[in-house]
Design a protein around this motif. Structure first.
Motif, short mmCIF file in Angstrom:
data_model
loop_
_atom_site.label_atom_id
_atom_site.label_comp_id
_atom_site.label_asym_id
_atom_site.label_seq_id
_atom_site.Cartn_x
_atom_site.Cartn_y
_atom_site.Cartn_z
N GLN A 1 4.72 7.08 2.04
CA GLN A 1 4.91 6.07 2.58
C GLN A 1 4.57 4.49 1.68
N LEU A 2 5.72 3.63 1.80
CA LEU A 2 5.19 2.30 1.24
C LEU A 2 4.94 1.50 2.38
N THR B 1 0.96 -1.18 0.07
CA THR B 1 0.09 0.03 0.25
C THR B 1 0.85 1.18 0.01
N ALA B 2 0.61 2.22 -0.81
CA ALA B 2 1.32 3.38 -0.99
C ALA B 2 0.43 4.48 -0.48
N SER B 3 0.79 5.71 0.24
CA SER B 3 0.21 6.74 0.60
C SER B 3 0.99 7.91 0.79
N VAL B 4 0.33 9.15 0.47
CA VAL B 4 1.05 10.38 0.38
C VAL B 4 0.02 11.44 1.11
N ILE B 5 0.47 12.31 1.98
CA ILE B 5 -0.03 13.33 2.76
C ILE B 5 0.77 14.51 2.46
N PHE B 6 -0.08 15.61 2.26
CA PHE B 6 0.47 16.96 2.41
C PHE B 6 0.06 17.80 3.72
N ASP B 7 0.87 18.23 4.37
CA ASP B 7 0.44 19.12 5.58
C ASP B 7 0.64 20.77 5.29
N VAL B 8 -0.39 21.19 5.27
CA VAL B 8 -0.47 22.77 5.27
C VAL B 8 -0.43 23.46 6.44
#
Length: 344
Positions: free
Chosen positions: A97-98, A73-80
Motif C-alpha cells: 500500500q502507498l 508512506t509505503a507499507s508491505v505485509i505478508f500474511d502466513v
C-alpha cells in the motif's frame, strides 16, 4: 542607506533559506520492520470429536513500513496462514500500500490496501488473536483487496471512507468479469463513543440452472456502536447483513445472511482484562423450501475469558468458545483455548 537596505535584504534572504533548510532537515526518510504471531492450544470438548486437542499457529504477519516523505508512506505485509487448497502454511501478500496525504483532511491509499468494513469493530473488540470480528468471521467481507480508497476528515469527530476495489479479497486475483466493488462508510468518534455505518455493492455474473448468464449485485450493510462507559468498562454492538451472496465473493441470488454481535470488556488493571462476546448468525428461506438455506451453519456463538498482558507486545488469554447450532442434528461445539499474541 542603500548598503544598509542591501544588508537587511541579504539577512532576510539568508534567514529564509536557513528556515527552508531547517524544514527540509527536519524530515528524514525512515523505515520499520514489524511482525505478529497468533499461537494457541485448544481442547475440544464436543461430543464425538476425533481431534480433541492441538497446538496451532493460525496467523503470522511480517511487514515493513517506510516513510518516503511527509506526505508519502509505503507499507508491505505478508500474511502466513492456512491455505484451503491443502498447504498448512502459505504466505500471502496482505498489503502493498502507498498512502498519500493529499491535504490535512484527505488521504489517498492505493495498491493492495487495508479495508475499513470491520476495522473499527475489530479494534474495539480488541481480541483479534482469539477470534475475528463478526463480518470477517462469517465471510461478509475481506480485510484487504486491490484497489483505491480515500479517507476524508469531515470534522474533528466525523470521518468518511470511500473505495473502489476488485472485490475478491487479497487471496484471489480479479475474476473474469472484471467488475469492481464500490463502497463507503461514515464514522463518528469522540472520547467515549464510536458509531459507524457501512455499505458496499459488487455486481457479479452467475450461471442459472438453464445455462443462462445473469448479473447479480452482492451487497453488504453494517451498523456499529461502541461506548467506553468508564476507564474500566467498554461495550460494543454491531449488525451485519449480506444480500445475494453465500459469501462476499460468492454471488447467489436471493441468498441472504444477517447477524448480530455484542461484546464487552472489563479492565481489572493494566495487565488483566475480562471479556465476553455473543454472536448470532441466520439466513433466509428460499422460495419453496421449508428450511433456511444456511441452516447447517446458522446459530449462536459465545466467547468468554480472561486476558493477561505481562509485557508490551505479549498477550495471553484463557477462554471458552462455544457454538450452538440451529440444526438440531448437528452437535453443538464446546472448546477451551489458551491463546497467545506476540509481536515486535
Amino acid at each position: 542607506m542603500r548598503l544598509k537596505n542591501l544588508f537587511l535584504a541579504l539577512l532576510v534572504i539568508a534567514g529564509s533559506l536557513n528556515t527552508v533548510a531547517q524544514e527540509k532537515a527536519e524530515f528524514k526518510p525512515s523505515g520499520k520492520v514489524d511482525g505478529k504471531v497468533f499461537f494457541n492450544y485448544h481442547y475440544d470438548m464436543t461430543d464425538g470429536t476425533q481431534k480433541e486437542s492441538s497446538f496451532e499457529i493460525q496467523r503470522a504477519y511480517f511487514g515493513y513500513k517506510y516513510h518516503i516523505s511527509k506526505d508519502f508512506t509505503a507499507s508491505v505485509i505478508f500474511d502466513v496462514g492456512h491455505n484451503e487448497a491443502g498447504s498448512d502454511y502459505t504466505a500471502y501478500l496482505k498489503k502493498a500500500q502507498l498512502d498519500w496525504k493529499m491535504s490535512p483532511v484527505v488521504k489517498l491509499s492505493l495498491g493492495m490496501i487495508g479495508l475499513e468494513q470491520f476495522s473499527d469493530q475489530e479494534k474495539f473488540w480488541g481480541y483479534r488473536y482469539i477470534m475475528k470480528s463478526f463480518a470477517d468471521q462469517y465471510g461478509f467481507g475481506s480485510s484487504a483487496d486491490l484497489g483505491v480508497k480515500a479517507n476524508i476528515k469531515i470534522t474533528d469527530n466525523l470521518y468518511a471512507n470511500a473505495f473502489v476495489i476488485n472485490g475478491e479479497g487479497y487471496k484471489k486475483i480479479q475474476d473474469e468479469d472484471g467488475k469492481q466493488k464500490f463502497g463507503a462508510d461514515l464514522v463518528f468518534k469522540n472520547k467515549a463513543l464510536i458509531a459507524k455505518f457501512y455499505a458496499d455493492a459488487n455486481t457479479a455474473t452467475i450461471v442459472e440452472e438453464g445455462g443462462n448468464e445473469k448479473d447479480v449485485t452482492v451487497s453488504a450493510l453494517a451498523a456499529f456502536i461502541g461506548y467506553q462507559f468508564c476507564d474500566h468498562f467498554r461495550m460494543g454492538a454491531e449488525y451485519n447483513q449480506l444480500i445475494n451472496g453465500k459469501k462476499y465473493s460468492s454471488a447467489a441470488e436471493d441468498h441472504d445472511l444477517e447477524g448480530l454481535s455484542v461484546y464487552s470488556t472489563y479492565t481489572v488493571n493494566k495487565k488483566v482484562e475480562i471479556f465476553g462476546r455473543y454472536d448470532y448468525l441466520t439466513s433466509n428461506k428460499l422460495d419453496g423450501e421449508t428450511e433456511k438455506w444456511n441452516l447447517s451453519k446458522n446459530g449462536s456463538a459465545i466467547t468468554t475469558g480472561i486476558q493477561y498482558a505481562p509485557a508490551k507486545g505479549v498477550k495471553m488469554a484463557f477462554n471458552y468458545q462455544g457454538f450452538m447450532n440451529k440444526d438440531s442434528s448437528i452437535e453443538d461445539k464446546s472448546l477451551l483455548f489458551v491463546n497467545f499474541e506476540f509481536k515486535f
